[in-house]
Design a protein around this motif. Sequence first.
Motif, PDB file in Angstrom:
ATOM      1  N   VAL A  91      -7.788   4.637   8.742  1.00 39.53           N
ATOM      2  CA  VAL A  91      -7.323   5.073   7.372  1.00 39.53           C
ATOM      3  C   VAL A  91      -7.212   6.676   7.632  1.00 39.53           C
ATOM      4  O   VAL A  91      -6.327   7.383   7.105  1.00 39.53           O
ATOM      5  CB  VAL A  91      -8.633   5.095   6.532  1.00 39.53           C
ATOM      6  N   ALA A  92      -7.800   7.504   8.429  1.00 38.98           N
ATOM      7  CA  ALA A  92      -7.611   8.827   8.839  1.00 38.98           C
ATOM      8  C   ALA A  92      -6.329   9.001   9.369  1.00 38.98           C
ATOM      9  O   ALA A  92      -5.801  10.096   9.056  1.00 38.98           O
ATOM     10  CB  ALA A  92      -8.747   9.472   9.653  1.00 38.98           C
ATOM     11  N   ALA A  93      -5.832   8.015  10.156  1.00 40.52           N
ATOM     12  CA  ALA A  93      -4.691   8.355  10.816  1.00 40.52           C
ATOM     13  C   ALA A  93      -3.354   7.698   9.902  1.00 40.52           C
ATOM     14  O   ALA A  93      -2.223   7.632  10.294  1.00 40.52           O
ATOM     15  CB  ALA A  93      -4.490   7.491  12.132  1.00 40.52           C
ATOM     16  N   GLY A  94      -3.673   7.000   8.687  1.00 40.02           N
ATOM     17  CA  GLY A  94      -2.845   6.561   8.010  1.00 40.02           C
ATOM     18  C   GLY A  94      -2.333   5.103   8.313  1.00 40.02           C
ATOM     19  O   GLY A  94      -0.919   4.761   8.132  1.00 40.02           O
ATOM     20  N   ALA A  95      -2.844   4.456   9.299  1.00 44.90           N
ATOM     21  CA  ALA A  95      -2.421   3.200   9.922  1.00 44.90           C
ATOM     22  C   ALA A  95      -3.332   2.014   9.649  1.00 44.90           C
ATOM     23  O   ALA A  95      -3.580   1.048  10.248  1.00 44.90           O
ATOM     24  CB  ALA A  95      -2.483   3.558  11.549  1.00 44.90           C
ATOM     25  N   ALA A  96      -3.922   1.935   8.261  1.00 46.19           N
ATOM     26  CA  ALA A  96      -4.697   1.071   8.065  1.00 46.19           C
ATOM     27  C   ALA A  96      -4.014  -0.318   7.611  1.00 46.19           C
ATOM     28  O   ALA A  96      -4.586  -1.554   7.742  1.00 46.19           O
ATOM     29  CB  ALA A  96      -5.667   1.413   6.980  1.00 46.19           C
ATOM     30  N   VAL A  97      -2.622  -0.217   7.175  1.00 45.72           N
ATOM     31  CA  VAL A  97      -2.045  -1.130   6.648  1.00 45.72           C
ATOM     32  C   VAL A  97      -1.421  -1.916   7.640  1.00 45.72           C
ATOM     33  O   VAL A  97      -0.734  -1.292   8.470  1.00 45.72           O
ATOM     34  CB  VAL A  97      -0.952  -0.900   5.746  1.00 45.72           C
ATOM     35  N   PRO A  98      -1.661  -3.329   7.755  1.00 47.94           N
ATOM     36  CA  PRO A  98      -1.215  -4.095   8.923  1.00 47.94           C
ATOM     37  C   PRO A  98       0.247  -4.362   8.830  1.00 47.94           C
ATOM     38  O   PRO A  98       0.807  -4.320   7.663  1.00 47.94           O
ATOM     39  CB  PRO A  98      -1.939  -5.402   8.825  1.00 47.94           C
ATOM     40  N   PRO A  99       1.072  -4.714   9.791  1.00 49.42           N
ATOM     41  CA  PRO A  99       2.389  -5.086   9.771  1.00 49.42           C
ATOM     42  C   PRO A  99       2.873  -6.277   9.485  1.00 49.42           C
ATOM     43  O   PRO A  99       1.849  -7.080   9.566  1.00 49.42           O
ATOM     44  CB  PRO A  99       2.784  -4.647  11.320  1.00 49.42           C
ATOM     45  N   ALA A 100       3.943  -6.543   8.957  1.00 45.34           N
ATOM     46  CA  ALA A 100       4.048  -7.881   8.441  1.00 45.34           C
ATOM     47  C   ALA A 100       4.554  -9.083   9.753  1.00 45.34           C
ATOM     48  O   ALA A 100       4.656 -10.262   9.333  1.00 45.34           O
ATOM     49  CB  ALA A 100       5.270  -8.291   7.425  1.00 45.34           C
ATOM     50  N   GLU A 101       4.659  -8.138  10.772  1.00 47.19           N
ATOM     51  CA  GLU A 101       5.220  -9.408  11.686  1.00 47.19           C
ATOM     52  C   GLU A 101       4.066 -10.386  12.197  1.00 47.19           C
ATOM     53  O   GLU A 101       2.888 -10.130  12.496  1.00 47.19           O
ATOM     54  CB  GLU A 101       5.434  -8.351  13.146  1.00 47.19           C
ATOM     55  N   THR A 102       4.624 -11.667  12.541  1.00 50.32           N
ATOM     56  CA  THR A 102       3.582 -12.896  13.053  1.00 50.32           C
ATOM     57  C   THR A 102       2.934 -12.368  14.257  1.00 50.32           C
ATOM     58  O   THR A 102       2.046 -12.899  14.506  1.00 50.32           O
ATOM     59  CB  THR A 102       4.435 -14.007  13.070  1.00 50.32           C
TER      60      THR A 102
END
Length: 310
Positions: free
Chosen positions: A198-209
Motif C-alpha cells: 500500500v505504501a509503495a502504491g503496488a497493492a493492486v494485482p495485475p490481470a495476467e494469468t
Amino acid sequence: MNLLLAVAFVLCWSSGFIGAKLGAGSADAVTVLMWRFLPLALVLGAVAVTRARAAWRGLTARDALRQCVIGALSQSGYLLTVYYAIQLGVSSGTTALIDGTQPLVAGALAGPLLRSHVSGRQWLGLCLGVTGVLVVTSADAAAAQGVEPWAYGVPFLGMLSLVAATFLESRSRTVVAPSVAMTIHCATSAVVFTALAVAAGAAVPPAETSFWVAVGWLVVLATFGGYGLYWLVLRRSGVMRVNTLMFLMAPVTAVWGAIMFGEPFGPSTAVGLAVALLAVVVVRGGAARTALGNNSGDVPARRADNGTWV
C-alpha cells in the motif's frame, strides 16, 4: 529423519526460488508477497477460529508475540530479500548459493548460542556442502551482467534473518503447534507485506494469468510445503540436521531452472550436486550413529530445553 520427509522439504523449499522467478516477471515483489499471504492468512485464521481452537489453548500473549517476531524474521525478512534480489537481476541459482551459506553460519553459532557440541564430522559435512553449492553457482554468478554489486548483499541479509529466526525458535521453552505457528507467521507477513504494498502504491494485482499461477505455486508448494516442513523437520531433527539439507537447495534449483527456464546445466552443476549430496551423507551418518549411541535399548529420545531433540 524420514527420507521422504527430507526429499519433500528440499523440493518444496527449492520451489520458492522458482516461484519467485515466475512472479518477478509479472509484478513487483511486494505485490506478489501481499497476495501470497493475505488470502492465506484469512483462510488459516478462519480455520483457527472454527476448527482448530484446541491447538490454541494455553498460548500466552508472550508466546504469540515471540511467534510474530519469528514470522517477521523467517518469512517477511527472508522472503522480501529473496524476491527483491531476483527482481534486481540476481539469478535464482546465485540467490540459492547465498542462502546456502546459512548452515555454515548456523553451525558456527550452534555452540555458543545453543550450548551444543559441533563435531568434526559435522564441520566436514558443512565444508563439503559449501563447496558443492559454490561449484554449482559460481559459473552463473560470474556470467551475471548488469547487476549492481550491492544487490548480492540483499539475499545475504535474508539468510541472516532466517538464521536468527531458527535460533530464536530453538531456544524457546514453549512448544507451539505447527498449525498455530504457521497461522501467526502468515498473519504477520500479511500485515507487513500489505502495508509495504500500500505504501509503495503496488497493492493492486495485475490481470495476467501468470501472476495468479505464481501466487498459487507459492502458496501450495513454498508456504504449505517448504515453510511448513522446515519447522517440522527442525523440531524433529534439530538445527544442524535440517540446515544440512539446505545445501541441496542450490543444485536442486539449478536443475529445476534448467528444466523450466532453459538455464544452463553443465558439468560443474553435476559435480556440485554430487558434493552436496556427499555432505548430507556425511553429516546424517554421524548424527545417526550419535543417536544410536545416546538412545540404546528402549530409551526414547527426549526434547532438550533448547528445542532440539537429543
